[in-house]
Write an enzyme that holds these catalytic residues in place. Structure first.
Site, PDB file in Angstrom:
ATOM      1  CB  VAL A 131      -0.992  -0.014   1.188  1.00  0.00           C
ATOM      2  CG1 VAL A 131      -1.943   1.165   1.101  1.00  0.00           C
ATOM      3  CG2 VAL A 131      -1.776  -1.313   1.231  1.00  0.00           C
ATOM      4  CB  CYS A 132       2.021   3.458   2.716  1.00  0.00           C
ATOM      5  SG  CYS A 132       0.353   3.837   3.293  1.00  0.00           S
ATOM      6  CB  ILE A 133       6.215   0.433   0.919  1.00  0.00           C
ATOM      7  CG1 ILE A 133       6.319   0.521   2.445  1.00  0.00           C
ATOM      8  CG2 ILE A 133       7.594   0.261   0.277  1.00  0.00           C
ATOM      9  CD1 ILE A 133       7.058   1.731   2.976  1.00  0.00           C
ATOM     10  CB  THR A 136       6.089   6.019  -0.849  1.00  0.00           C
ATOM     11  OG1 THR A 136       5.016   6.418   0.027  1.00  0.00           O
ATOM     12  CG2 THR A 136       7.272   6.943  -0.645  1.00  0.00           C
TER      13      THR A 136
END
Length: 187
Positions: A131-133, A136
């Site tokens: 998700v966030c990794i 990003t």
């Protein structure tokens, strides 16, 4: 002449919500990334490398589009949104980026800040890989940075999605490396 890579460390969502048992986003196995992240942070601090603490925060009195898919979470000044344990920013080479979506770059000034500091490569660690990794890393690449993800410094409660995300990051966006390689980039 090729310029030397200037690297920054981005720690994503190292907050109570993910790392404190009983909090809304905690999952078994998340603690496996703590020591690798501590090693990255220690090396970055010792070498004077820029450290970005990218943390999700939302405004308590206002609607947020993200809540169409997720329950209300990570409100300003809430315990679940506070930095976990010894991951609080320290010193002049560390900064905080507040994000309202998965990516530390989306709708923040992170790309502008890093370009102004002449950073060309970012080591990205934290949660969750899929998700966030991943978001990003994708936006780092789209913003003109080489994203590097140390394999041991990220994981997910969806291991099959984490592995697929690491494969995509390594194939299309940047590099997935062993922890030792990432430590060398920050030293």
């Amino acid at each position: 002449m090729v310029e030397k890579e200037k690297t920054a460390l981005i720690l994503v969502d190292v907050i109570n919500s993910f790392f404190e048992p009983g909090q809304p986003n905690y999952y078994a196995g998340v603690e496996n990334v703590l020591e690798p992240m501590r090693a990255l942070l220690k090396t970055a601090r010792e070498s004077g490398t820029i450290v970005v603490h990218a943390v999700e925060k939302h405004r308590p009195e206002f609607h947020d589009f993200e809540w169409r898919k997720l329950p209300i979470h990570h409100l300003e000044n809430a315990h679940d949104a506070a930095f976990f344990d010894d991951f609080r920013p320290e010193g002049p080479r560390e900064t905080i980026i507040f994000k309202r979506r998965f990516s530390a770059f989306f709708a923040t000034d992170l790309a502008l800040f890093l370009h102004e500091q002449k950073v060309t490569r970012v080591v990205i660690a934290g949660v969750k890989t899929n998700v966030c990794i991943r978001a990003t890393a994708q936006d780092a690449f789209a913003s003109g940075f080489e994203p590097v993800v140390p394999r041991e410094a990220t994981n997910s409660n969806r291991p099959h999605l984490a592995e697929a995300s690491l494969e995509d990051i390594d194939r299309y966006m940047g590099r997935v490396v062993p922890l030792g390689d990432a430590l060398g980039m920050l030293a």
